[in-house]
Design a protein around this motif. Structure first.
Motif, mmCIF file in Angstrom:
data_model
loop_
_atom_site.group_PDB
_atom_site.id
_atom_site.type_symbol
_atom_site.label_atom_id
_atom_site.label_comp_id
_atom_site.label_asym_id
_atom_site.label_seq_id
_atom_site.Cartn_x
_atom_site.Cartn_y
_atom_site.Cartn_z
ATOM 1 N N LYS A 125 -0.240 4.630 -9.956
ATOM 2 C CA LYS A 125 -0.127 6.872 -9.286
ATOM 3 C C LYS A 125 0.992 7.538 -10.024
ATOM 4 N N HIS A 126 0.862 8.529 -10.947
ATOM 5 C CA HIS A 126 2.360 8.963 -10.517
ATOM 6 C C HIS A 126 0.730 10.423 -10.630
ATOM 7 N N LYS A 127 2.591 10.839 -9.555
ATOM 8 C CA LYS A 127 2.312 11.725 -8.535
ATOM 9 C C LYS A 127 1.409 13.068 -8.891
ATOM 10 N N ASP A 128 1.324 13.673 -10.367
ATOM 11 C CA ASP A 128 1.278 14.722 -10.673
ATOM 12 C C ASP A 128 -0.160 14.725 -11.016
ATOM 13 N N SER A 129 -1.215 13.316 -11.055
ATOM 14 C CA SER A 129 -2.553 12.971 -11.384
ATOM 15 C C SER A 129 -2.693 12.674 -10.343
ATOM 16 N N LYS A 130 -4.345 13.440 -10.957
ATOM 17 C CA LYS A 130 -5.893 14.022 -10.119
ATOM 18 C C LYS A 130 -6.241 12.750 -9.555
ATOM 19 N N ASP A 131 -6.309 11.531 -10.515
ATOM 20 C CA ASP A 131 -6.977 10.267 -10.608
ATOM 21 C C ASP A 131 -6.350 9.610 -9.819
ATOM 22 N N LEU A 132 -7.386 8.527 -9.540
ATOM 23 C CA LEU A 132 -7.149 7.329 -8.037
ATOM 24 C C LEU A 132 -5.763 6.602 -7.880
ATOM 25 N N ASP A 133 -6.175 6.191 -9.770
ATOM 26 C CA ASP A 133 -5.583 5.264 -10.470
ATOM 27 C C ASP A 133 -5.482 5.853 -11.824
ATOM 28 N N ASP A 134 -3.979 5.067 -12.361
ATOM 29 C CA ASP A 134 -3.170 6.004 -13.785
ATOM 30 C C ASP A 134 -3.799 4.150 -14.647
ATOM 31 N N GLY A 135 -2.828 3.132 -14.047
ATOM 32 C CA GLY A 135 -3.512 2.028 -14.865
ATOM 33 C C GLY A 135 -2.734 1.125 -13.875
ATOM 34 N N SER A 136 -2.537 -0.809 -14.398
ATOM 35 C CA SER A 136 -2.012 -1.844 -13.687
ATOM 36 C C SER A 136 -1.622 -1.798 -14.768
ATOM 37 N N THR A 159 3.317 6.266 -7.278
ATOM 38 C CA THR A 159 3.126 4.817 -6.307
ATOM 39 C C THR A 159 2.233 3.739 -6.287
ATOM 40 N N PHE A 160 2.444 3.162 -5.721
ATOM 41 C CA PHE A 160 2.515 1.384 -6.357
ATOM 42 C C PHE A 160 1.227 0.431 -5.420
ATOM 43 N N ASN A 161 0.191 0.365 -5.418
ATOM 44 C CA ASN A 161 -0.890 -0.391 -4.484
ATOM 45 C C ASN A 161 -1.083 -1.675 -5.223
ATOM 46 N N VAL A 194 0.714 -0.859 -0.209
ATOM 47 C CA VAL A 194 -0.242 -0.193 -0.114
ATOM 48 C C VAL A 194 0.674 1.257 -0.146
ATOM 49 N N GLU A 195 0.729 2.122 -0.844
ATOM 50 C CA GLU A 195 1.776 3.350 -0.708
ATOM 51 C C GLU A 195 3.345 3.319 -0.896
ATOM 52 N N ASN A 196 3.662 1.672 -1.785
ATOM 53 C CA ASN A 196 4.631 1.966 -1.924
ATOM 54 C C ASN A 196 5.484 1.346 -0.165
ATOM 55 N N GLU A 197 4.763 0.480 0.245
ATOM 56 C CA GLU A 197 5.650 -0.059 0.845
ATOM 57 C C GLU A 197 4.019 -1.751 1.543
#
Length: 405
Positions: free
Chosen positions: A149-160, A113-115, A18-21
């Motif tokens: 999710k990219h740091k500049d993105s306003k979306d919850l996720d950008d892809g997978s 950021t990765f989940n 969750v969030e790189n951890e």
């Protein structure tokens, strides 16, 4: 009175991210058994989660004969085993891999950021009966699945992206996939005039699978009703139910009625011609149609129609070789659409990449991809590719129309 037993076990270990951890390590060890007895054309069924003795399980199943579940069919015979296990990571190995690969993602792609999770799964399924049947299959894989999710993105996720491997866990292959998906994320490109969609085939063949349901075909409610024996789709489209040792994945090679196909394959569409729909024993008897051994294991009831592992026969070419210099669009975040009852298809694509079939070239603006069942697998069907390591799967390539989102 005859007896039968279905049993499945699954051991699943997961390192949760969750969030790189790393936030947790979970382990599940599940056993499910279906005890079944047959008498006077009826079945008594007892479904048990966790372990139970055969004596107690069959006693409970016999009591359930009073529910009068019809099953007037002969039990199948046969003895066979299939073992597809290769290298399943231990819990210690899985945690070590998770730490190493997560460290790589943080350093190589610090703007994301990765989940998701790293996981290892071991699987067994068996079916045996007093008529002389004893089938068993073992399988297992290791994998990772992430949203990013990219740091500049306003979306919850950008892809997978996901990867699943039987032979341990390849850091080289995982990192190449991650680099491919993430390196050109910020490079914005224009949607090409010729829209060639590249996706895993199971993302698009659901409606086709539904239309091949033997009961729907018999009732006239399928879009393919009345078309058995006719050429409906592209010459390039051949589809098999395929659970052969080469292509089976976490599945049985027999259906829940105990039927095994010759060569573990059965063709449904050959060169665009519809050969048959799928039907288990019950549906075949009810409508007087061919039984295709398509019953799935309902552990709490008698078998039901619908066990088909449809696979489009691929060209022995990679996506890049099939494209031969053209470019394709790879949707990676899409939801809110699909097929309607008439076979029309529309899917909003929130994020997609442009690719040459091997390398991701950049990101595309949102759009809607549009088609219909008969064009998608007819005049606009290009091909299915062979398995390619960079995608960890074969890919389906079809032309579609682009609309605004």
């Amino acid at each position: 009175m005859k007896k039968e037993k279905y049993i499945s076990t699954s051991v699943y270990s997961e390192v949760k991210i969750v969030e790189n951890e790393i936030v947790s390590f979970n382990k599940y060890d599940k056993t499910a058994t279906s005890f079944r007895v047959y008498k006077d054309g009826f079945a008594g069924v007892h479904y048990q989660q966790g372990k139970m003795s055969d004596r107690e399980g069959f006693e409970k199943a016999e009591k359930n004969l009073e529910l009068k579940r019809p099953y007037p069919f002969e039990l199948e015979k046969g003895v066979r085993e299939m073992d597809k296990r290769e290298k399943i990571l231990t819990d210690e190995e899985l945690m070590k891999k998770a730490r190493a690969e997560l460290s790589y993602l943080r350093k190589a792609h610090p703007d994301f950021t990765f989940n998701g999770s790293f996981y290892a799964n071991s699987y067994f399924e068996g079916q045996e009966n007093s008529a002389g049947m004893d089938y068993k299959v073992w399988d297992g894989h290791n994998g990772a699945g992430f949203t990013f999710k990219h740091k500049d993105s306003k979306d919850l996720d950008d892809g997978s992206f996901t990867i699943n491997l039987r032979k341990g866990f390849s850091s080289k292959q995982f990192r190449a996939m991650a680099d491919n998906y993430l390196s050109n994320f910020t490079k914005m490109l224009e949607l090409p005039e010729e829209l060639i969609i590249m996706m895993p085939e199971w993302e698009l063949n659901g409606k086709l699978r539904e239309c091949l349901n033997g009961e729907k075909l018999a009732l006239g409610t399928s879009l393919l009703s009345g078309k058995i024996g006719q050429k409906v789709f592209s010459d390039q489209l051949t589809i098999y139910h395929d659970v052969s040792k080469k292509n089976i994945w976490m599945s049985t090679f027999w259906d829940a009625d105990g039927i095994v196909h010759k060569g573990d394959k059965l063709c449904y569409i050959r060169n665009g011609k519809i050969l048959r729909g799928y039907a288990d024993k019950r549906i075949a008897a009810k409508y007087g149609i061919e039984c295709t051994g398509s019953a799935y294991s309902n552990y709490s009831d008698t078998p039901a129609n619908g066990w088909v592992n449809l696979r489009i026969t691929p060209l022995q070419k990679t996506p890049k070789e099939i494209l031969n210099g053209r470019l394709a669009v790879l949707p990676v975040l899409y939801c809110g659409g699909g097929f309607n009852d008439t076979g029309e298809y529309a899917m909003p694509v929130q994020m997609a990449y442009l690719t040459d079939g091997e390398k991701i070239l950049g990101r595309l603006p949102p759009f809607t991809m549009r088609s219909n069942l008969f064009d998608m697998f007819g005049k606009d069907f290009i091909a299915a590719s062979k398995h390619t390591p960079i995608w960890n799967k074969g890919m389906l390539l079809v032309k579609m129309e682009a609309g605004k989102l």
